[in-house]
Design an enzyme around this catalytic site. Structure first.
Site, PDB file in Angstrom:
ATOM      1  N   LEU A 101       0.874  -1.182   0.000  1.00 31.98           N
ATOM      2  CA  LEU A 101       0.000   0.000   0.000  1.00 31.98           C
ATOM      3  C   LEU A 101       0.905   1.224   0.000  1.00 31.98           C
ATOM      4  CD1 LEU A 101      -2.658  -0.907   2.759  1.00 31.98           C
ATOM      5  CD2 LEU A 101      -2.921  -1.018   0.276  1.00 31.98           C
ATOM      6  N   ASP A 102       0.418   2.321  -0.595  1.00 33.63           N
ATOM      7  CA  ASP A 102       1.172   3.568  -0.546  1.00 33.63           C
ATOM      8  C   ASP A 102       1.327   4.013   0.908  1.00 33.63           C
ATOM      9  OD1 ASP A 102       1.091   3.551  -3.293  1.00 33.63           O
ATOM     10  OD2 ASP A 102      -0.611   4.937  -3.417  1.00 33.63           O
ATOM     11  N   ARG A 103       2.315   4.865   1.159  1.00 33.81           N
ATOM     12  CA  ARG A 103       2.536   5.349   2.527  1.00 33.81           C
ATOM     13  C   ARG A 103       1.306   6.099   3.044  1.00 33.81           C
ATOM     14  NH1 ARG A 103       5.639   9.527   5.070  1.00 33.81           N
ATOM     15  NH2 ARG A 103       6.254  10.414   3.087  1.00 33.81           N
ATOM     16  N   HIS A 184      -0.012   3.120  -7.628  1.00 29.01           N
ATOM     17  CA  HIS A 184      -0.952   4.236  -7.413  1.00 29.01           C
ATOM     18  C   HIS A 184      -2.254   4.049  -8.208  1.00 29.01           C
ATOM     19  CE1 HIS A 184       2.069   6.179  -5.174  1.00 29.01           C
ATOM     20  NE2 HIS A 184       2.574   6.988  -6.061  1.00 29.01           N
ATOM     21  N   LYS A 187      -5.524   5.984  -7.130  1.00 33.66           N
ATOM     22  CA  LYS A 187      -5.303   7.439  -7.230  1.00 33.66           C
ATOM     23  C   LYS A 187      -5.301   7.877  -8.691  1.00 33.66           C
ATOM     24  CE  LYS A 187      -2.651   7.740  -3.053  1.00 33.66           C
ATOM     25  NZ  LYS A 187      -1.367   7.445  -2.496  1.00 33.66           N
TER      26      LYS A 187
END
Ligand code: URA
Length: 225
Positions: A101-103, A184, A187
């Protein structure tokens, strides 16, 4: 690794010598004498000779964790806290992640030292559903449902995303179900809708695995691995 290769390497003897000694019944695999030179040996197998333990069996670990925002989905990072920093287990250094997962994303992260398990969860052809909750900065248009279902073409990778399910829960809130995990991805998909940005992104589940009440930063063993 094959049994004969494993013994030769571990005992630093020739493969010929290893084969002879295996054929003589000198070694056991998981407490059973094995004379089969081709038995595949992994670090989850206990290997012993009559008088000594050559390799203890590593415990298979299956872990789920609620990643808080700000923590990195990696095993090491010079700058930020990692998901591994949140796990307190003596064998945690054997773990790897089943998808990142992204930060800035929170939610369910799965870790294991069993690559057959993590591969089954991450290979796109296994079609494992990943469910996310998003909050957006602007209302989500109804037309987005069709666009998510049809896929978005990402020119940089030359791919069209697989059909994704978008359920609009409130003007600026939706649940998305995807079966892939491109960089991403969510997003970028929202950004295609007139530049919508995400205020938050949270992963609720991966396949049959859910957070089941884990608070941010908490982890637990997976019961149904
Ligand atoms: N999609 C994203 O954009 N980020 C994540 O962390 C997961 C899916």
């Amino acid at each position: 690794m094959r049994f004969d290769h494993f013994i030769a390497k571990r005992l630093q003897i020739s493969e010929r010598n290893a084969r002879t000694r295996i054929a003589d019944g000198e070694f056991s695999v998981n407490d059973v004498t094995s004379r089969d030179l081709k038995t595949p040996i992994s670090r989850f197998d206990k290997i012993s000779s009559q008088d000594s333990l050559i390799q203890p069996a590593l415990e298979r670990l299956y872990i789920k964790l609620h990643k808080p925002v700000g923590v990195v989905s990696a095993t090491t990072d010079k700058e930020h806290q990692t998901v591994l920093d949140l796990i307190d287990h003596p064998d945690k250094d054997t773990l790897h992640l089943a998808g990142r997962l992204d930060r800035s994303t929170s939610g369910l992260v799965l870790l294991s030292n069993d690559s057959s398990w993590t591969e089954a969860l991450t290979q796109p052809d296994q079609k494992v559903d990943k469910v996310y909750l998003v909050e957006t900065d602007r209302p989500i248009p109804e037309a987005a449902v069709k666009q998510f279902a049809e896929g978005f073409y990402f020119a940089s990778e030359g791919v069209t995303t697989r059909p994704a399910d978008l359920e609009i829960l409130a003007p600026k809130q939706a649940r998305i179900t995807l079966q892939e995990g491109r960089w991403h991805q969510i997003k970028r998909m929202f950004h295609r809708l007139d530049g919508i940005r995400l205020k938050s992104l949270h992963r609720e589940s991966v396949g049959s695995h859910h957070l089941d009440g884990l608070e941010p930063g908490e982890w637990a063993f997976v019961a149904n691995a």
